[in-house]
Design a protein around this motif. Sequence first.
Motif, PDB file in Angstrom:
ATOM      1  N   GLY A 148      -0.328 -26.951  -3.852  1.00 12.69           N
ATOM      2  CA  GLY A 148      -1.063 -26.757  -2.609  1.00 12.69           C
ATOM      3  C   GLY A 148      -0.188 -27.045  -1.398  1.00 12.69           C
ATOM      4  N   ILE A 149       0.591 -28.118  -1.456  1.00  8.00           N
ATOM      5  CA  ILE A 149       1.465 -28.477  -0.337  1.00  8.00           C
ATOM      6  C   ILE A 149       2.581 -27.452  -0.182  1.00  8.00           C
ATOM      7  CG2 ILE A 149       3.031 -30.247   0.546  1.00  8.00           C
ATOM      8  CD1 ILE A 149       1.351 -32.298  -1.032  1.00  8.00           C
ATOM      9  N   ALA A 150       3.219 -27.062  -1.308  1.00  8.79           N
ATOM     10  CA  ALA A 150       4.313 -26.097  -1.257  1.00  8.79           C
ATOM     11  C   ALA A 150       3.839 -24.738  -0.748  1.00  8.79           C
ATOM     12  CB  ALA A 150       4.940 -25.952  -2.641  1.00  8.79           C
ATOM     13  N   THR A 151       2.647 -24.316  -1.155  1.00 10.48           N
ATOM     14  CA  THR A 151       2.107 -23.038  -0.682  1.00 10.48           C
ATOM     15  C   THR A 151       1.851 -23.084   0.821  1.00 10.48           C
ATOM     16  OG1 THR A 151       1.069 -22.658  -2.842  1.00 10.48           O
ATOM     17  CG2 THR A 151       0.270 -21.339  -0.993  1.00 10.48           C
ATOM     18  N   PHE A 152       1.372 -24.219   1.316  1.00  8.23           N
ATOM     19  CA  PHE A 152       1.156 -24.370   2.749  1.00  8.23           C
ATOM     20  C   PHE A 152       2.474 -24.248   3.514  1.00  8.23           C
ATOM     21  CE2 PHE A 152       0.820 -27.167   6.526  1.00  8.23           C
ATOM     22  CZ  PHE A 152      -0.172 -26.480   7.215  1.00  8.23           C
ATOM     23  N   VAL A 153       3.537 -24.869   2.988  1.00  9.45           N
ATOM     24  CA  VAL A 153       4.855 -24.755   3.616  1.00  9.45           C
ATOM     25  C   VAL A 153       5.335 -23.305   3.594  1.00  9.45           C
ATOM     26  CG1 VAL A 153       7.277 -25.462   3.466  1.00  9.45           C
ATOM     27  CG2 VAL A 153       5.462 -27.136   3.068  1.00  9.45           C
ATOM     28  N   LEU A 154       5.109 -22.604   2.488  1.00 11.56           N
ATOM     29  CA  LEU A 154       5.504 -21.197   2.398  1.00 11.56           C
ATOM     30  C   LEU A 154       4.757 -20.356   3.423  1.00 11.56           C
ATOM     31  CD1 LEU A 154       7.014 -18.867   1.091  1.00 11.56           C
ATOM     32  CD2 LEU A 154       5.242 -18.769  -0.676  1.00 11.56           C
ATOM     33  N   LEU A 155       3.476 -20.610   3.619  1.00 12.18           N
ATOM     34  CA  LEU A 155       2.708 -19.864   4.620  1.00 12.18           C
ATOM     35  C   LEU A 155       3.259 -20.123   6.022  1.00 12.18           C
ATOM     36  CD1 LEU A 155      -0.917 -20.390   3.247  1.00 12.18           C
ATOM     37  CD2 LEU A 155       0.385 -18.257   3.249  1.00 12.18           C
ATOM     38  N   CYS A 246       0.183 -11.459  -9.330  1.00 16.73           N
ATOM     39  CA  CYS A 246      -0.977 -11.644  -8.449  1.00 16.73           C
ATOM     40  C   CYS A 246      -0.598 -12.435  -7.203  1.00 16.73           C
ATOM     41  CB  CYS A 246      -2.107 -12.344  -9.201  1.00 16.73           C
ATOM     42  SG  CYS A 246      -2.919 -11.328 -10.456  1.00 16.73           S
ATOM     43  N   TYR A 247       0.177 -13.489  -7.373  1.00 17.89           N
ATOM     44  CA  TYR A 247       0.631 -14.262  -6.214  1.00 17.89           C
ATOM     45  C   TYR A 247       1.555 -13.434  -5.323  1.00 17.89           C
ATOM     46  CZ  TYR A 247      -1.374 -18.809  -7.371  1.00 17.89           C
ATOM     47  OH  TYR A 247      -2.255 -19.856  -7.583  1.00 17.89           O
ATOM     48  N   GLN A 248       2.414 -12.627  -5.928  1.00 17.56           N
ATOM     49  CA  GLN A 248       3.298 -11.781  -5.124  1.00 17.56           C
ATOM     50  C   GLN A 248       2.507 -10.713  -4.381  1.00 17.56           C
ATOM     51  OE1 GLN A 248       6.035 -10.529  -8.166  1.00 17.56           O
ATOM     52  NE2 GLN A 248       7.380 -12.310  -7.894  1.00 17.56           N
ATOM     53  N   ASP A 249       1.464 -10.174  -4.989  1.00 15.32           N
ATOM     54  CA  ASP A 249       0.590  -9.239  -4.284  1.00 15.32           C
ATOM     55  C   ASP A 249      -0.024  -9.891  -3.056  1.00 15.32           C
ATOM     56  OD1 ASP A 249       1.171  -7.355  -6.171  1.00 15.32           O
ATOM     57  OD2 ASP A 249      -0.855  -7.215  -7.010  1.00 15.32           O
ATOM     58  N   ALA A 250      -0.505 -11.123  -3.220  1.00 19.80           N
ATOM     59  CA  ALA A 250      -1.216 -11.808  -2.140  1.00 19.80           C
ATOM     60  C   ALA A 250      -0.282 -12.231  -1.011  1.00 19.80           C
ATOM     61  CB  ALA A 250      -1.954 -13.031  -2.691  1.00 19.80           C
ATOM     62  N   LEU A 251       0.949 -12.634  -1.357  1.00 24.36           N
ATOM     63  CA  LEU A 251       1.836 -13.216  -0.353  1.00 24.36           C
ATOM     64  C   LEU A 251       2.963 -12.289   0.090  1.00 24.36           C
ATOM     65  CD1 LEU A 251       2.125 -16.818  -1.844  1.00 24.36           C
ATOM     66  CD2 LEU A 251       0.845 -16.122   0.181  1.00 24.36           C
ATOM     67  N   TYR A 252       3.447 -11.435  -0.788  1.00 26.26           N
ATOM     68  CA  TYR A 252       4.597 -10.600  -0.443  1.00 26.26           C
ATOM     69  C   TYR A 252       4.202  -9.156  -0.138  1.00 26.26           C
ATOM     70  CZ  TYR A 252       8.997  -8.046  -0.947  1.00 26.26           C
ATOM     71  OH  TYR A 252      10.055  -7.211  -0.741  1.00 26.26           O
ATOM     72  N   TYR A 253       3.493  -8.524  -1.069  1.00 22.62           N
ATOM     73  CA  TYR A 253       3.135  -7.119  -0.869  1.00 22.62           C
ATOM     74  C   TYR A 253       1.984  -6.952   0.117  1.00 22.62           C
ATOM     75  CZ  TYR A 253       6.108  -6.080  -4.897  1.00 22.62           C
ATOM     76  OH  TYR A 253       7.168  -5.956  -5.746  1.00 22.62           O
ATOM     77  N   GLY A 254       1.027  -7.874   0.079  1.00 21.71           N
ATOM     78  CA  GLY A 254      -0.122  -7.759   0.974  1.00 21.71           C
ATOM     79  C   GLY A 254      -1.115  -6.707   0.548  1.00 21.71           C
ATOM     80  N   ARG A 255      -1.018  -6.250  -0.691  1.00 23.26           N
ATOM     81  CA  ARG A 255      -1.951  -5.259  -1.215  1.00 23.26           C
ATOM     82  C   ARG A 255      -1.945  -5.366  -2.737  1.00 23.26           C
ATOM     83  NH1 ARG A 255       2.806  -2.704  -0.036  1.00 23.26           N
ATOM     84  NH2 ARG A 255       3.615  -1.248  -1.601  1.00 23.26           N
ATOM     85  N   PHE A 256      -2.909  -4.698  -3.385  1.00 28.85           N
ATOM     86  CA  PHE A 256      -3.052  -4.786  -4.838  1.00 28.85           C
ATOM     87  C   PHE A 256      -2.071  -3.822  -5.515  1.00 28.85           C
ATOM     88  CE2 PHE A 256      -7.226  -6.176  -3.262  1.00 28.85           C
ATOM     89  CZ  PHE A 256      -7.308  -7.406  -3.893  1.00 28.85           C
TER      90      PHE A 256
END
Length: 291
Positions: A148-155, A246-256
């Motif tokens: 959770g902390i690492a994802t927040f830093v990535l955002l 799934c994580y790459q779709d949500a954070l990198y690609y921005g689409r399914f």
Amino acid sequence: MTQTSMPLSIGPARSPTVRRELRGTGGLVETLFDRRRLVWQMAKREVRDRYAGQALGTLWAVAHPILLMGLYLFLFTFVFPSRVPFGGGQGSAVTYILAGLIPWLTVADAMSRGTGAIVNEAGLVKQVVFPVEILPIKSVLASGLPQGIATFVLLLYMAAVDRHVPLLAAMLPLLFLLQLMVMAGLVYVLSSVGAYVRDLREIVQVFVSAGVFVAPILYSEESIERTVPGFASLLSLNPFSHLVWCYQDALYYGRFVHPVSWLLLLLLSPAVLFLGYRVFRKLKLMFGEVL
């Protein structure tokens, strides 16, 4: 003559075994809800025990993932800048790599911890009144905190450097929940088998060390297909690849980009939890004798 009436059943019939297993899984949810404070307190204790005796104490629970993320960002940006093409995304190569690396590190940590979740708490397990189902769950929660902390830093990195955070990032809570279900199912199996096979921890360590290289984390499907033709199709056989996608779709690609992976994660996460807890229920009957 009297005609014997046949009982009518509404809905699909279930075998007694299936009904019993479903009641067992429902009992797990009820136990975790009723003992939610105990689960949370034990998860916090596990985090405190990891950093016991150190100057900063539990502050390392926050500082460690932040410093680790800073190291990854520095390495992948300046020391080893990726020349691998990650086409079609809305972020940088660093975002692509960390979007998959962060959840994988969490899964690897949960699996490593899970092998000793029962063995390390032998005193509690031997207490008849203690709900041993809690022990694997508290290990899963303790492993999930750094993510959770690492994802927040990535955002924050994405907002500052990529100057874009995809709307699909709103699916992160769902992804995290599904990931927790997968980790819980795996840890239930590993913790129960680990009580009988003490060498399991070493086997798992080898697996998690190699796992980062057999999932699409440090390379893309396109690049690995050009380097090793046919290997990209094998990635779909690795169940952890679908979590990473799934994580790459949500954070990198921005689409399914990988809709099949989302569907599989939705369907398989509850199944992994159900099957993992079923194995745990069968093996826990002999915990008192093997510990």
